[in-house]
Design a protein around this motif. Structure first.
Motif, PDB file in Angstrom:
ATOM      1  N   LEU A  77       0.818  -1.206   0.000  1.00  0.00           N
ATOM      2  CA  LEU A  77       0.000   0.000   0.000  1.00  0.00           C
ATOM      3  C   LEU A  77       0.860   1.268   0.000  1.00  0.00           C
ATOM      4  O   LEU A  77       0.532   2.238  -0.686  1.00  0.00           O
ATOM      5  N   LEU A  78       1.963   1.278   0.745  1.00  0.00           N
ATOM      6  CA  LEU A  78       2.840   2.446   0.741  1.00  0.00           C
ATOM      7  C   LEU A  78       3.491   2.632  -0.629  1.00  0.00           C
ATOM      8  O   LEU A  78       3.665   3.757  -1.102  1.00  0.00           O
ATOM      9  N   ALA A  79       3.879   1.511  -1.268  1.00  0.00           N
ATOM     10  CA  ALA A  79       4.466   1.609  -2.601  1.00  0.00           C
ATOM     11  C   ALA A  79       3.454   2.170  -3.602  1.00  0.00           C
ATOM     12  O   ALA A  79       3.790   3.009  -4.446  1.00  0.00           O
ATOM     13  N   GLN A  80       2.203   1.714  -3.502  1.00  0.00           N
ATOM     14  CA  GLN A  80       1.166   2.233  -4.392  1.00  0.00           C
ATOM     15  C   GLN A  80       0.916   3.712  -4.129  1.00  0.00           C
ATOM     16  O   GLN A  80       0.724   4.505  -5.063  1.00  0.00           O
ATOM     17  N   CYS A  81       0.937   4.104  -2.860  1.00  0.00           N
ATOM     18  CA  CYS A  81       0.734   5.515  -2.506  1.00  0.00           C
ATOM     19  C   CYS A  81       1.878   6.365  -3.056  1.00  0.00           C
ATOM     20  O   CYS A  81       1.651   7.457  -3.594  1.00  0.00           O
ATOM     21  N   ALA A  82       3.124   5.857  -2.939  1.00  0.00           N
ATOM     22  CA  ALA A  82       4.275   6.597  -3.463  1.00  0.00           C
ATOM     23  C   ALA A  82       4.178   6.739  -4.978  1.00  0.00           C
ATOM     24  O   ALA A  82       4.474   7.806  -5.536  1.00  0.00           O
ATOM     25  N   GLU A  83       3.766   5.664  -5.655  1.00  0.00           N
ATOM     26  CA  GLU A  83       3.629   5.702  -7.113  1.00  0.00           C
ATOM     27  C   GLU A  83       2.583   6.735  -7.527  1.00  0.00           C
ATOM     28  O   GLU A  83       2.812   7.554  -8.431  1.00  0.00           O
ATOM     29  N   ALA A  84       1.426   6.704  -6.852  1.00  0.00           N
ATOM     30  CA  ALA A  84       0.363   7.646  -7.191  1.00  0.00           C
ATOM     31  C   ALA A  84       0.785   9.084  -6.898  1.00  0.00           C
ATOM     32  O   ALA A  84       0.512   9.999  -7.682  1.00  0.00           O
ATOM     33  N   THR A  85       1.465   9.284  -5.774  1.00  0.00           N
ATOM     34  CA  THR A  85       1.926  10.618  -5.406  1.00  0.00           C
ATOM     35  C   THR A  85       2.917  11.153  -6.418  1.00  0.00           C
ATOM     36  O   THR A  85       2.853  12.312  -6.844  1.00  0.00           O
ATOM     37  N   PHE A  86       3.869  10.278  -6.810  1.00  0.00           N
ATOM     38  CA  PHE A  86       4.875  10.712  -7.772  1.00  0.00           C
ATOM     39  C   PHE A  86       4.246  11.029  -9.121  1.00  0.00           C
ATOM     40  O   PHE A  86       4.639  11.984  -9.795  1.00  0.00           O
ATOM     41  N   ASP A  87       3.261  10.228  -9.524  1.00  0.00           N
ATOM     42  CA  ASP A  87       2.585  10.485 -10.798  1.00  0.00           C
ATOM     43  C   ASP A  87       1.922  11.864 -10.806  1.00  0.00           C
ATOM     44  O   ASP A  87       1.889  12.554 -11.830  1.00  0.00           O
ATOM     45  N   VAL A  88       1.356  12.250  -9.656  1.00  0.00           N
ATOM     46  CA  VAL A  88       0.717  13.564  -9.571  1.00  0.00           C
ATOM     47  C   VAL A  88       1.760  14.673  -9.564  1.00  0.00           C
ATOM     48  O   VAL A  88       1.593  15.721 -10.206  1.00  0.00           O
ATOM     49  N   MET A  89       2.868  14.450  -8.838  1.00  0.00           N
ATOM     50  CA  MET A  89       3.891  15.484  -8.692  1.00  0.00           C
ATOM     51  C   MET A  89       4.706  15.680  -9.960  1.00  0.00           C
ATOM     52  O   MET A  89       5.126  16.784 -10.290  1.00  0.00           O
ATOM     53  N   LYS A  90       4.962  14.590 -10.684  1.00  0.00           N
ATOM     54  CA  LYS A  90       5.890  14.647 -11.816  1.00  0.00           C
ATOM     55  C   LYS A  90       5.220  15.232 -13.049  1.00  0.00           C
ATOM     56  O   LYS A  90       4.100  14.897 -13.385  1.00  0.00           O
ATOM     57  N   ARG A  91       5.924  16.077 -13.721  1.00  0.00           N
ATOM     58  CA  ARG A  91       5.459  16.536 -15.035  1.00  0.00           C
ATOM     59  C   ARG A  91       5.599  15.368 -16.001  1.00  0.00           C
ATOM     60  O   ARG A  91       6.657  14.745 -16.088  1.00  0.00           O
ATOM     61  N   HIS A  92       4.572  15.087 -16.739  1.00  0.00           N
ATOM     62  CA  HIS A  92       4.555  13.885 -17.562  1.00  0.00           C
ATOM     63  C   HIS A  92       5.124  14.121 -18.952  1.00  0.00           C
ATOM     64  O   HIS A  92       4.667  13.523 -19.924  1.00  0.00           O
ATOM     65  N   GLY A  93       6.111  14.989 -19.070  1.00  0.00           N
ATOM     66  CA  GLY A  93       6.768  15.154 -20.349  1.00  0.00           C
ATOM     67  C   GLY A  93       7.597  13.932 -20.699  1.00  0.00           C
ATOM     68  O   GLY A  93       8.227  13.337 -19.824  1.00  0.00           O
ATOM     69  N   ASP A  94       7.605  13.531 -21.961  1.00  0.00           N
ATOM     70  CA  ASP A  94       8.345  12.354 -22.380  1.00  0.00           C
ATOM     71  C   ASP A  94       9.850  12.583 -22.323  1.00  0.00           C
ATOM     72  O   ASP A  94      10.623  11.647 -22.458  1.00  0.00           O
ATOM     73  N   LEU A  95      10.275  13.833 -22.121  1.00  0.00           N
ATOM     74  CA  LEU A  95      11.700  14.138 -22.057  1.00  0.00           C
ATOM     75  C   LEU A  95      12.160  14.488 -20.644  1.00  0.00           C
ATOM     76  O   LEU A  95      13.281  14.957 -20.460  1.00  0.00           O
ATOM     77  N   ASP A  96      11.314  14.251 -19.636  1.00  0.00           N
ATOM     78  CA  ASP A  96      11.740  14.373 -18.244  1.00  0.00           C
ATOM     79  C   ASP A  96      12.402  13.069 -17.819  1.00  0.00           C
ATOM     80  O   ASP A  96      11.900  11.978 -18.113  1.00  0.00           O
ATOM     81  N   LEU A  97      13.508  13.172 -17.113  1.00  0.00           N
ATOM     82  CA  LEU A  97      14.270  11.975 -16.764  1.00  0.00           C
ATOM     83  C   LEU A  97      14.866  12.130 -15.373  1.00  0.00           C
ATOM     84  O   LEU A  97      15.617  13.072 -15.108  1.00  0.00           O
ATOM     85  N   THR A  98      14.543  11.198 -14.463  1.00  0.00           N
ATOM     86  CA  THR A  98      15.186  11.115 -13.151  1.00  0.00           C
ATOM     87  C   THR A  98      16.070   9.874 -13.125  1.00  0.00           C
ATOM     88  O   THR A  98      15.593   8.761 -13.343  1.00  0.00           O
TER      89      THR A  98
END
Length: 302
Positions: A77-98
């Motif tokens: 559940l924490l992993a799913q929460c982190a994934e969802a949180t990051f998806d909201v926070m991250k700009r979904h540009g195809d050229l963004d790279l971490t």
């Protein structure tokens, strides 16, 4: 409808970290809090649930049957929460790279090559995340990683091997001062030790064992908890450090460090490029992974 009952989030985070490390102390180090704070948060969670989650044993923790079940669900559940949180926070540009890597990989290998990647792909917006422990991160935190692994990669990641492990002692010409050392001379020399025994990296004790030498705790040593600092100390003539081939090659090529003997050792590990298994790779991640493999092939041909 109200979601009920829910324990405090910080208690779940403390519990999940304690499970992974089997230690309140190491969980506290990861979370940047005190050991007593982690212990109190786990006790608060146990009070909320009305049952113990750990058997407290001498210098270790062992999950109770209820703790084992709860740990699996909390981690998921924490992993799913982190994934969802990051998806909201991250700009979904195809050229963004971490890009994630350890401090040793960053300072000794990757950062000196990144300008070449940026010249080739100037449109990619790059963020470098330096974190030594892969286990301390969720797959949602990065797009591509470069890590040393001794064991198979966690199932959350797809791993492609870049280099095999080969470990040998190195030092500066100034430390040797014209001397030629034999393998059996090493126990009497000043050895530079990595203090953190939890890391996967090979220790001097293991290296000696692989090469038939006895290890004594009374021999000269200098310790640090950061591998790049040990390399810097070796460059400053302060002793002999274990060097990982490919990571240390640049210093060998420019003559600032020398192999002390021809002897080497390996645990069978290596350096891998990692990408999250359950996420489609972006264009930036594909380009970066391909570039890493090209860099590795070029270095292998030297």
């Amino acid at each position: 409808m109200r979601i009920h009952p829910l324990p405090p989030l910080q208690c779940l985070v403390a519990f999940e970290a304690s499970v992974r490390h089997a230690s309140f102390t190491r969980a506290a180090d990861e979370l940047f809090v005190t050991q007593s704070a982690v212990s109190r948060q786990v006790q608060q969670l146990e009070g909320f649930l009305g049952r113990p989650l750990f058997f407290r044993e001498h210098r270790s923790l062992r999950l109770t049957p209820a703790g084992e079940h709860y740990a699996r669900e909390v981690h998921r559940l924490l992993a799913q929460c982190a994934e969802a949180t990051f998806d909201v926070m991250k700009r979904h540009g195809d050229l963004d790279l971490t890009v994630a890597c350890s401090s040793g990989v960053a300072s000794l290998w990757l950062t000196r090559r990144l300008p070449g990647f940026r010249r080739r792909h100037p449109g990619i917006r790059l963020r470098l995340l330096v974190r030594d422990a892969l286990a301390s991160m969720a797959p949602a935190e990065f797009d591509a990683g470069l890590y040393y692994l001794r064991e198979p990669a966690p199932t959350e990641y797809t791993a492609r091997r870049l280099f095999d492990e080969e470990v040998f002692p190195v030092c500066s010409p100034g430390y040797l001062a014209g001397r030629c050392l034999q393998l059996e001379d090493l126990p009497g020399e000043t050895l530079l030790f990595l203090e953190d025994g939890q890391r996967q990296w090979m220790s001097w004790q293991e290296w000696f064992g692989c090469n038939g030498l006895s290890f004594t705790r009374g021999q000269p040593r200098l310790m640090a908890n950061d591998y790049p600092q040990l390399v810097r100390l070796a460059l400053l003539d302060q002793g002999i450090v274990l060097g990982w081939r490919y990571m240390i090659d640049e210093h060998l090529l420019d003559g600032r460090l020398l192999r002390v003997t021809d002897a080497s050792a390996s645990h069978g590990g290596g350096y891998f490029v990692l990408t999250p298994t359950e996420r489609m790779q972006s264009q930036a991640s594909r380009l970066f992974s391909r570039w890493l493999l090209e860099q590795a092939q070029e270095q292998l041909r030297r």
